[in-house]
Design an enzyme around this catalytic site. Structure first.
Site, PDB file in Angstrom:
ATOM      1  N   ASP A  31     -97.750  50.596  52.291  1.00 43.63           N
ATOM      2  CA  ASP A  31     -98.571  49.561  51.663  1.00 43.63           C
ATOM      3  C   ASP A  31     -99.079  50.093  50.321  1.00 43.63           C
ATOM      4  O   ASP A  31     -99.507  51.236  50.214  1.00 43.63           O
ATOM      5  CB  ASP A  31     -99.751  49.190  52.570  1.00 43.63           C
ATOM      6  CG  ASP A  31    -100.409  47.889  52.143  1.00 43.63           C
ATOM      7  OD1 ASP A  31    -100.324  46.903  52.900  1.00 43.63           O
ATOM      8  OD2 ASP A  31    -101.001  47.846  51.037  1.00 43.63           O
ATOM      9  N   ASN A  89    -101.783  39.728  60.189  1.00 42.56           N
ATOM     10  CA  ASN A  89    -102.670  38.665  59.727  1.00 42.56           C
ATOM     11  C   ASN A  89    -101.873  37.372  59.666  1.00 42.56           C
ATOM     12  O   ASN A  89    -100.800  37.322  59.062  1.00 42.56           O
ATOM     13  CB  ASN A  89    -103.238  39.023  58.350  1.00 42.56           C
ATOM     14  CG  ASN A  89    -104.145  40.233  58.412  1.00 42.56           C
ATOM     15  OD1 ASN A  89    -104.921  40.384  59.349  1.00 42.56           O
ATOM     16  ND2 ASN A  89    -104.047  41.120  57.436  1.00 42.56           N
ATOM     17  N   GLN A  96    -104.249  36.364  55.497  1.00 43.62           N
ATOM     18  CA  GLN A  96    -102.856  36.654  55.155  1.00 43.62           C
ATOM     19  C   GLN A  96    -102.631  36.299  53.692  1.00 43.62           C
ATOM     20  O   GLN A  96    -103.006  35.212  53.236  1.00 43.62           O
ATOM     21  CB  GLN A  96    -101.906  35.833  56.038  1.00 43.62           C
ATOM     22  CG  GLN A  96    -100.441  36.136  55.740  1.00 43.62           C
ATOM     23  CD  GLN A  96     -99.472  35.357  56.626  1.00 43.62           C
ATOM     24  OE1 GLN A  96     -99.876  34.536  57.445  1.00 43.62           O
ATOM     25  NE2 GLN A  96     -98.184  35.614  56.441  1.00 43.62           N
ATOM     26  N   HIS A 102     -95.266  40.036  58.597  1.00 43.15           N
ATOM     27  CA  HIS A 102     -95.349  41.493  58.455  1.00 43.15           C
ATOM     28  C   HIS A 102     -96.360  42.055  59.439  1.00 43.15           C
ATOM     29  O   HIS A 102     -97.322  41.393  59.815  1.00 43.15           O
ATOM     30  CB  HIS A 102     -95.703  41.902  57.027  1.00 43.15           C
ATOM     31  CG  HIS A 102     -96.929  41.251  56.461  1.00 43.15           C
ATOM     32  ND1 HIS A 102     -96.936  39.956  56.007  1.00 43.15           N
ATOM     33  CD2 HIS A 102     -98.189  41.719  56.280  1.00 43.15           C
ATOM     34  CE1 HIS A 102     -98.141  39.651  55.552  1.00 43.15           C
ATOM     35  NE2 HIS A 102     -98.929  40.691  55.717  1.00 43.15           N
ATOM     36  N   HIS A 104     -98.851  45.390  59.943  1.00 43.14           N
ATOM     37  CA  HIS A 104     -99.471  46.578  59.367  1.00 43.14           C
ATOM     38  C   HIS A 104     -99.523  47.649  60.460  1.00 43.14           C
ATOM     39  O   HIS A 104    -100.053  47.395  61.555  1.00 43.14           O
ATOM     40  CB  HIS A 104    -100.915  46.288  58.940  1.00 43.14           C
ATOM     41  CG  HIS A 104    -101.072  45.244  57.880  1.00 43.14           C
ATOM     42  ND1 HIS A 104    -101.366  45.550  56.572  1.00 43.14           N
ATOM     43  CD2 HIS A 104    -101.009  43.888  57.939  1.00 43.14           C
ATOM     44  CE1 HIS A 104    -101.475  44.432  55.859  1.00 43.14           C
ATOM     45  NE2 HIS A 104    -101.271  43.403  56.677  1.00 43.14           N
TER      46      HIS A 104
END
Ligand code: AMP
Length: 116
Positions: A31, A89, A96, A102, A104
């Site tokens: 990230d 999210n 989001q 996706h 995390h």
């Protein structure tokens, strides 16, 4: 055709990312704004899933595969023993920001519960 998301551009190697894992179905990369010492995003390569809310029975194998990749990455990145958090999210209330499914993978520190 709708515009490519930032994640699709990363999949297509149009913009750089620190990729930590890739196979035919998914991609994992650091990230850009890490919220923990380890913060990796794991995404499917398909653009058909904007969030977890789009997932259905036809995606079961893909989602199972992604979670096994997450588990493997947690071990390889050295965060499995102490523990880690996986977050997806989904939508506005969950903050989001990128409309491409996706997950995390966060680790390397303790996390509070309940989340903010
Ligand atoms: P979310 O808020 O759940 O949609 O998460 C989107 C995540 O994508 C955030 O944690 C961002 O820091 C991350 N992000 C956005 N652009 C990039 C990029 N170019 N490379 C890596 N991560 C990114």
């Amino acid at each position: 055709m709708s515009e490519k998301t930032i994640f699709k551009k990363i999949i297509d190697k149009e913009i750089p990312a620190k990729i930590v894992y890739e196979d035919d179905l998914c991609l994992a990369f650091q990230d850009v704004s890490p919220q923990a010492p380890t913060h990796v995003l794991v995404i499917p390569k398909t653009t058909s899933l904007k969030s977890l809310d789009d997932v259905d029975e036809s995606n079961q194998a893909l989602i199972g595969h992604i979670f096994l990749v997450i588990q493997r990455l947690a071990r390889e990145l050295g965060i499995a023993e102490e523990g880690y958090r996986v977050v997806s999210n989904c939508g506005k209330n969950a903050c989001q920001t990128v409309p491409h499914l996706h997950f995390h993978l966060l680790g390397g520190r303790g996390f509070a519960w309940p989340p903010g």
